[in-house]
Design an enzyme around this catalytic site. Structure first.
Site, PDB file in Angstrom:
ATOM      1  N   LYS A  54       0.841  -1.203   0.000  1.00 42.58           N
ATOM      2  CA  LYS A  54       0.000   0.000   0.000  1.00 42.58           C
ATOM      3  C   LYS A  54       0.874   1.251   0.000  1.00 42.58           C
ATOM      4  CE  LYS A  54      -3.789  -2.482   2.138  1.00 42.58           C
ATOM      5  NZ  LYS A  54      -4.452  -2.946   3.352  1.00 42.58           N
ATOM      6  N   GLN A  98      -4.415  -1.555   9.604  1.00 43.64           N
ATOM      7  CA  GLN A  98      -4.359  -2.889   9.010  1.00 43.64           C
ATOM      8  C   GLN A  98      -4.984  -3.913   9.959  1.00 43.64           C
ATOM      9  OE1 GLN A  98      -3.250  -3.590   5.809  1.00 43.64           O
ATOM     10  NE2 GLN A  98      -4.052  -5.633   6.211  1.00 43.64           N
ATOM     11  N   ASP A 121     -10.787   3.091   4.183  1.00 41.00           N
ATOM     12  CA  ASP A 121     -11.107   1.666   4.064  1.00 41.00           C
ATOM     13  C   ASP A 121     -12.616   1.436   4.004  1.00 41.00           C
ATOM     14  OD1 ASP A 121      -9.320  -0.368   3.678  1.00 41.00           O
ATOM     15  OD2 ASP A 121      -8.728  -0.540   5.783  1.00 41.00           O
TER      16      ASP A 121
END
Ligand code: NAD
Length: 296
Positions: A54, A98, A121
Site C-alpha cells: 500500500k 491494518q 477503508d
C-alpha cells in the site's frame, strides 16, 4: 473454449494512471498532496506485506504515505491516540488500520475512532450505513474493486444471478450489498452463501457471476459452477513457500479445474488483489479532494 482471464493487474494499472494524473493536477492547481497513514500493529507477515504494498503504491502515485508500525504489545489507548492525532492532522486525508489487530485491542473501537471523512477503508459505521443507503461515501476497497473490475471488463450485472460465498464485514456482506444497489454496476439478484448454507452447489451452479470470499484454498471446482459463468476469486491462501522464501498463493477457486468451463475468471495472484490497493488510492485521492471541497 478456456475462460477469458480478467486481469486485475491490467485494470489496476489503467486506474492508477488516472489517479496519478489527478494527483499531479491537485498538486499543480491547488498545491495539495493527498496523505495516507497506515497503522500496523504486530508483525504478522501477510499484514506486513499488504501494508508495504500500500505504501509503495501510494508513493509511486505521488501520494504522501506514512507508515506507523507498532509492536504487538501496544496498548489499545496508544493506538487510539495515534488515530486521534491523524484525525487532527490536516496533511493526512486517509487513515488505514491494518486488520486483524492483536486480540487485546478492540477492533470495533479502533474503527469507530477513525474520522469517517478519513476512513478510506470504508469500515466506519457511518460509511457502512451510507453504503447501504446508496449515499455517497468511501466504499470498502475490495468490494469496490470487484465492481470496478466487472464494470471495466464489460460484465453486465443488471438482472444477473450473483452468488457470493462468504459474509464477512470486509468482503462478503458489502459486495452483496453493492451488487444489490439500484444503479449501474448493481441491479443483480444476489444470494449469499456461508458456512451454514445447506446446499452450496445448488446456489453456485445457478450463478451468472460467482464471487468467492471464503478463505478456503481451491474449494470451488468445475462441477460447482455454471458453464460460461464469470468467476471472481477473492481468496488469498498461503499454500506453501517457494525456494526463494516467497509465499505460494492460491485462490478459493481451483483455477485449473474451472478455467475450461467458466466464461471469465480472475487469477490469484493478479486478480482482485491489485484492485483492492488501487481503490484505497482512489479513496485517499477522494478524501483529499473532499477536504478541500474540490468537485469531481
Ligand atoms: P473471513 O474469514 O472473515 O470470512 C470468510 C467467510 O466465508 C465467512 O463468512 C464464512 O461463513 C465463509 N466460509 C468459510 N468457509 C466456508 C465454506 N467452506 N463454505 C461456505 N462459506 C464459507 O474472510 P474475509 O476477510 O472475508 O476473506 C476471505 C478471503 O478473501 C481470504 O482468503 C482473504 O485472504 C481474502 N481477501 C482478499 C482480499 C483481496 O484484496 N484480494 C481482500 C480481503 C480478503
Amino acid at each position: 473454449m478456456p475462460a477469458t482471464i480478467i486481469s486485475g493487474i491490467e485494470t489496476a494499472k489503467a486506474i492508477r494512471e488516472e489517479i496519478g494524473i489527478e494527483v499531479r493536477r491537485l498538486k499543480q492547481e491547488y498545491n495539495i498532496i493527498p496523505g495516507l497513514v497506515t497503522i500496523l500493529v504486530g508483525d504478522d507477515p501477510a499484514s506486513q506485506s499488504y501494508v508495504a504494498a500500500k505504501n509503495r503504491t501510494a508513493e509511486a502515485l505521488g501520494i504522501f504515505s506514512e507508515q506507523v508500525t507498532l509492536p504487538a504489545i501496544t496498548a489499545e489507548v496508544d493506538v487510539l491516540r495515534i488515530i486521534d492525532e491523524a484525525n487532527r492532522n490536516p496533511a493526512i486525508h486517509g487513515i488505514l488500520v491494518q486488520l486483524p489487530l492483536p486480540r487485546h485491542i478492540n477492533e470495533t473501537k479502533v474503527l469507530f475512532t477513525i474520522d469517517p471523512d478519513k476512513d478510506v477503508d470504508g469500515f466506519h459505521p457511518v460509511n457502512v450505513g451510507k453504503m447501504l443507503l446508496g449515499e455517497q461515501c468511501f466504499l470498502p476497497c475490495t468490494p469496490n474493486g470487484i465492481l470496478e473490475l466487472l464494470r471495466r471488463s464489460g460484465v453486465e450485472t443488471s438482472g444477473a444471478e450473483v452468488v457470493v460465498i462468504g459474509r464477512s464485514n470486509i468482503v462478503g456482506k458489502p459486495v452483496a450489498s453493492l451488487m444489490l444497489q439500484k444503479r449501474e454496476g448493481g441491479n443483480a439478484t444476489v444470494t449469499v452463501c456461508h458456512t451454514r448454507t445447506r446446499d452450496m452447489g445448488f446456489h453456485t451452479r445457478r450463478a451468472d457471476i460467482l464471487i468467492v470470499a471464503a478463505g478456503v484454498a481451491r474449494m470451488i471446482k468445475a462441477d460447482q459452477i455454471k458453464e460460461g459463468a464469470v468467476i471472481i476469486d477473492v481468496g488469498i491462501n498461503r499454500v506453501g513457500q517457494a525456494a526463494n522464501g516467497k509465499a505460494i498463493l492460491a485462490g478459493d477457486v481451483d483455477f485449473n479445474d474451472v478455467v475450461g468451463k467458466a466464461g471469465a475468471i480472475t487469477p490469484v495472484p493478479g486478480g482482485v488483489g491489485p484492485m483492492t490497493i488501487t481503490m484505497l488510492m482512489q479513496n485517499t485521492l477522494q478524501a483529499a479532494k473532499r477536504a478541500a471541497r474540490i468537485d469531481g
